[in-house]
Scaffold this motif. Sequence first.
Motif, PDB file in Angstrom:
ATOM      1  N   SER A  10      -8.001  10.022-156.842  1.00  0.00           N
ATOM      2  CA  SER A  10      -9.034   9.028-157.140  1.00  0.00           C
ATOM      3  C   SER A  10      -9.051   8.768-158.631  1.00  0.00           C
ATOM      4  CB  SER A  10     -10.413   9.539-156.719  1.00  0.00           C
ATOM      5  OG  SER A  10     -10.465   9.794-155.349  1.00  0.00           O
ATOM      6  N   SER A  32     -17.567   3.495-160.194  1.00  0.00           N
ATOM      7  CA  SER A  32     -16.557   2.859-159.348  1.00  0.00           C
ATOM      8  C   SER A  32     -15.330   3.766-159.241  1.00  0.00           C
ATOM      9  CB  SER A  32     -16.135   1.510-159.935  1.00  0.00           C
ATOM     10  OG  SER A  32     -17.230   0.639-160.023  1.00  0.00           O
ATOM     11  N   THR A  33     -14.605   3.624-158.126  1.00  0.00           N
ATOM     12  CA  THR A  33     -13.390   4.406-157.935  1.00  0.00           C
ATOM     13  C   THR A  33     -12.276   3.529-157.380  1.00  0.00           C
ATOM     14  OG1 THR A  33     -13.863   5.055-155.648  1.00  0.00           O
ATOM     15  CG2 THR A  33     -14.711   6.499-157.396  1.00  0.00           C
ATOM     16  N   ILE A  34     -11.046   3.977-157.593  1.00  0.00           N
ATOM     17  CA  ILE A  34      -9.864   3.397-156.964  1.00  0.00           C
ATOM     18  C   ILE A  34      -9.146   4.559-156.284  1.00  0.00           C
ATOM     19  CG2 ILE A  34      -7.644   2.267-157.362  1.00  0.00           C
ATOM     20  CD1 ILE A  34      -8.949   0.847-159.766  1.00  0.00           C
ATOM     21  N   GLU A  35      -8.906   4.417-154.986  1.00  0.00           N
ATOM     22  CA  GLU A  35      -8.297   5.486-154.191  1.00  0.00           C
ATOM     23  C   GLU A  35      -6.808   5.211-154.016  1.00  0.00           C
ATOM     24  OE1 GLU A  35     -10.230   8.035-153.653  1.00  0.00           O
ATOM     25  OE2 GLU A  35     -11.909   6.886-154.449  1.00  0.00           O
ATOM     26  N   VAL A  54      -2.582   1.575-153.412  1.00  0.00           N
ATOM     27  CA  VAL A  54      -4.043   1.645-153.525  1.00  0.00           C
ATOM     28  C   VAL A  54      -4.580   1.345-152.135  1.00  0.00           C
ATOM     29  CG1 VAL A  54      -6.101   0.575-154.502  1.00  0.00           C
ATOM     30  CG2 VAL A  54      -4.124   1.029-155.962  1.00  0.00           C
ATOM     31  N   SER A  56      -8.013   1.911-151.152  1.00  0.00           N
ATOM     32  CA  SER A  56      -9.440   1.629-151.071  1.00  0.00           C
ATOM     33  C   SER A  56     -10.050   1.654-152.461  1.00  0.00           C
ATOM     34  CB  SER A  56     -10.119   2.681-150.177  1.00  0.00           C
ATOM     35  OG  SER A  56     -11.481   2.394-150.014  1.00  0.00           O
ATOM     36  N   GLY A  57     -11.333   1.399-152.500  1.00  0.00           N
ATOM     37  CA  GLY A  57     -12.064   1.458-153.753  1.00  0.00           C
ATOM     38  C   GLY A  57     -13.553   1.368-153.486  1.00  0.00           C
ATOM     39  N   PHE A 112     -14.732  -2.048-157.398  1.00  0.00           N
ATOM     40  CA  PHE A 112     -13.414  -2.164-156.774  1.00  0.00           C
ATOM     41  C   PHE A 112     -13.495  -2.050-155.253  1.00  0.00           C
ATOM     42  CE2 PHE A 112     -12.713  -0.551-161.077  1.00  0.00           C
ATOM     43  CZ  PHE A 112     -11.971  -1.603-161.574  1.00  0.00           C
ATOM     44  N   ALA A 140     -10.563  -2.432-152.444  1.00  0.00           N
ATOM     45  CA  ALA A 140      -9.362  -2.588-153.279  1.00  0.00           C
ATOM     46  C   ALA A 140      -8.090  -2.358-152.467  1.00  0.00           C
ATOM     47  CB  ALA A 140      -9.408  -1.612-154.453  1.00  0.00           C
ATOM     48  N   HIS A 198      -9.583  -7.020-155.175  1.00  0.00           N
ATOM     49  CA  HIS A 198     -10.822  -6.440-154.665  1.00  0.00           C
ATOM     50  C   HIS A 198     -11.912  -7.501-154.670  1.00  0.00           C
ATOM     51  CE1 HIS A 198     -12.384  -6.273-158.832  1.00  0.00           C
ATOM     52  NE2 HIS A 198     -11.103  -6.092-159.128  1.00  0.00           N
TER      53      HIS A 198
END
Length: 180
Positions: A111, A122-125, A141, A143-144, A148, A151, A179
């Motif tokens: 993450s 916020s996160t970017i997975e 990527v 999810s988010g 995001f 995403a 996103h």
Amino acid sequence: MATRTNFSMLFLVVSGIVMVMLWVLPAKADGELRETNMTVYFQDYSGGPNASSLPMVGFPGKIWSVTDFGTLLVTDDRMTEGPELTSATIGRGQGISVTGLDGLNAYVSFSIVFTNEAYNGSTIEVQGNSNQFKAVREYGVVSGTGKFRYARGYVTVETISYDRSTYYALLRVNVSVRHY
């Protein structure tokens, strides 16, 4: 009589569909698809007193290293705006990797967790599998959250430098996501 009942049912179904469309369409119009491209840096220490990336599990009786099958590493790297150690902290790179049978490929899941003002919370997975010794590794990527949300895209990770005496590696992470 049956025709009147069928017409009434058809009218109710069509009315219901129209009401749902009127309710859903404005919500989608507000959520415009955006593209964000950024470069961040992970300040990674794989040993010593400031370790932020360490093997946690492996086969009993073997040395746990990134080249041994089944070794699980956990990472919680400081993420900065620029490559310098003095650059502003904008979040953390937190995740795991598991070394594959060949000792080269690893499954990676992490993450990108933002703590800076612009993207706080916020996160970017990110996840994927690649040769961990390639100059540039690419991951999807998946999810988010927060800014995001939903995403999709890709991330490339490049090792800029590694100092064996201090176990310090500088990683450049290029992010390209779409996103809402």
